[in-house]
Structure formats: C-alpha cells, structure tokens
Design a protein around this motif. Structure first.
Motif, PDB file in Angstrom:
ATOM      1  N   ALA A  88       0.829  -1.208   0.000  1.00 56.28           N
ATOM      2  CA  ALA A  88       0.000   0.000   0.000  1.00 56.28           C
ATOM      3  C   ALA A  88       0.863   1.257   0.000  1.00 56.28           C
ATOM      4  O   ALA A  88       0.424   2.317  -0.439  1.00 56.28           O
ATOM      5  CB  ALA A  88      -0.932  -0.011   1.208  1.00 56.28           C
ATOM      6  N   ASP A  89       2.096   1.144   0.478  1.00 57.26           N
ATOM      7  CA  ASP A  89       3.006   2.288   0.537  1.00 57.26           C
ATOM      8  C   ASP A  89       3.748   2.536  -0.761  1.00 57.26           C
ATOM      9  O   ASP A  89       4.397   3.562  -0.913  1.00 57.26           O
ATOM     10  CB  ASP A  89       4.031   2.086   1.652  1.00 57.26           C
ATOM     11  N   GLY A  90       3.735   1.598  -1.683  1.00 59.65           N
ATOM     12  CA  GLY A  90       4.454   1.802  -2.935  1.00 59.65           C
ATOM     13  C   GLY A  90       5.044   0.515  -3.462  1.00 59.65           C
ATOM     14  O   GLY A  90       4.608  -0.580  -3.135  1.00 59.65           O
ATOM     15  N   VAL A  91       6.071   0.674  -4.281  1.00 61.54           N
ATOM     16  CA  VAL A  91       6.720  -0.457  -4.937  1.00 61.54           C
ATOM     17  C   VAL A  91       8.202  -0.448  -4.570  1.00 61.54           C
ATOM     18  O   VAL A  91       8.874   0.569  -4.718  1.00 61.54           O
ATOM     19  CB  VAL A  91       6.559  -0.367  -6.473  1.00 61.54           C
ATOM     20  N   ASP A  92       8.681  -1.592  -4.072  1.00 59.75           N
ATOM     21  CA  ASP A  92      10.098  -1.780  -3.769  1.00 59.75           C
ATOM     22  C   ASP A  92      10.649  -2.790  -4.752  1.00 59.75           C
ATOM     23  O   ASP A  92      10.057  -3.853  -4.963  1.00 59.75           O
ATOM     24  CB  ASP A  92      10.295  -2.315  -2.349  1.00 59.75           C
ATOM     25  N   VAL A  93      11.790  -2.466  -5.356  1.00 64.17           N
ATOM     26  CA  VAL A  93      12.387  -3.342  -6.365  1.00 64.17           C
ATOM     27  C   VAL A  93      13.855  -3.569  -6.027  1.00 64.17           C
ATOM     28  O   VAL A  93      14.587  -2.626  -5.719  1.00 64.17           O
ATOM     29  CB  VAL A  93      12.276  -2.727  -7.779  1.00 64.17           C
ATOM     30  N   LEU A  94      14.255  -4.826  -6.107  1.00 69.96           N
ATOM     31  CA  LEU A  94      15.654  -5.195  -6.001  1.00 69.96           C
ATOM     32  C   LEU A  94      16.053  -5.722  -7.371  1.00 69.96           C
ATOM     33  O   LEU A  94      15.542  -6.735  -7.828  1.00 69.96           O
ATOM     34  CB  LEU A  94      15.869  -6.277  -4.943  1.00 69.96           C
ATOM     35  N   VAL A  95      16.923  -4.973  -8.055  1.00 73.08           N
ATOM     36  CA  VAL A  95      17.355  -5.354  -9.399  1.00 73.08           C
ATOM     37  C   VAL A  95      18.668  -6.109  -9.266  1.00 73.08           C
ATOM     38  O   VAL A  95      19.635  -5.589  -8.724  1.00 73.08           O
ATOM     39  CB  VAL A  95      17.538  -4.122 -10.314  1.00 73.08           C
ATOM     40  N   LEU A  96      18.660  -7.324  -9.765  1.00 75.82           N
ATOM     41  CA  LEU A  96      19.856  -8.146  -9.732  1.00 75.82           C
ATOM     42  C   LEU A  96      20.612  -7.946 -11.039  1.00 75.82           C
ATOM     43  O   LEU A  96      20.521  -6.894 -11.637  1.00 75.82           O
ATOM     44  CB  LEU A  96      19.469  -9.595  -9.480  1.00 75.82           C
ATOM     45  N   ALA A  97      21.306  -8.909 -11.485  1.00 74.09           N
ATOM     46  CA  ALA A  97      22.103  -8.787 -12.704  1.00 74.09           C
ATOM     47  C   ALA A  97      21.260  -9.015 -13.950  1.00 74.09           C
ATOM     48  O   ALA A  97      20.196  -9.632 -13.886  1.00 74.09           O
ATOM     49  CB  ALA A  97      23.238  -9.802 -12.662  1.00 74.09           C
TER      50      ALA A  97
END
Length: 133
Positions: A88-97
């Motif tokens: 609900a607070d937003g979008v978190d993204v962890l970009v790997l290789a």
C-alpha cells in the motif's frame, strides 16, 4: 500533465529524455535513449518507487510504456533478474544482474501481488477511455 526531465548522461554528448506522467495505477512513460538507471530514478522521483541494485543499469532504453506502475517497471526490467514487492506504501524493487543468454529468468513478487487480477476495473476504465495521454 506530463512532467518532463531531461537527463544528460555523464561523458555522453547526446542527451537522453524521460517523460513521466499519470498516477501509480495509470502511468504514462516516454523514454528516448536513457539509461535504465535514469528511467528508474525518474519514476522514483514521481511515484513511491524505491529501487536497489548492484548492477550499473546502463542499458540504453527507448520506448513508450503505459499501465500500472508495477507493470511498467516489470516491462522495463525485462532482461534482468529482479524481485518486486508491491504494498500500500508503494513499490520496492531489487534489481539483480542482467539475465545471461540461455538462463532461465528469475522474477519474484510478493504473494499478495501475485494474487491480484490482471487489471482492476479502474485500470481497465482508464485504458478504455484513453485517459493516459
């Protein structure tokens, strides 16, 4: 109204352009020769998107992207392994290789995000009425 930011890449004579408009449920993004990092940074400045990466994200990106923020980000990250959490607070993204040729793609989403329908009624209404431009 579309907010526009012209992003100049360090050491490059040519300029890159990223135009971001809309709301998180109906994003309109136009990109011309910008690095993936510049595009994600523009989305981060406009929306409640947070991203982390160990990759340089210097892949040149050009195109027009429309849809909910989580889908626009997923399209941008096509070709990368990543994990995305939508709250609900937003979008978190962890970009790997970047994905290696011949390797199976790896993308992870939270169970709550995976259970969502393809488009909400409001999202469909925005697309059908052409309110993205």
């Amino acid at each position: 109204m579309i907010a526009s930011a012209v992003l100049l890449a360090f050491g490059r004579a040519a300029s890159a352009e990223v135009k971001v408009g809309g709301r998180p449920e109906a994003v309109h993004l136009e990109v011309q020769s910008a690095s993936l990092r510049d595009v994600l940074t523009a989305l981060q400045e406009r929306f409640n998107l947070r991203y982390r990466t160990t990759d340089a994200l210097d892949t040149p990106t050009t195109g027009v992207f429309d849809g909910p923020l989580r889908r626009v980000v997923a399209r941008l990250l096509s070709g990368h392994d990543y994990a995305m959490q939508v709250t609900a607070d937003g979008v978190d993204v962890l970009v790997l290789a970047p994905q290696q040729p011949g390797a199976a793609p790896v993308a992870a989403v939270t169970p709550a995000n995976a259970a969502r329908p393809p488009l909400t009624r409001e999202e469909r209404r925005h697309f059908e009425r052409g309110h993205l431009r």
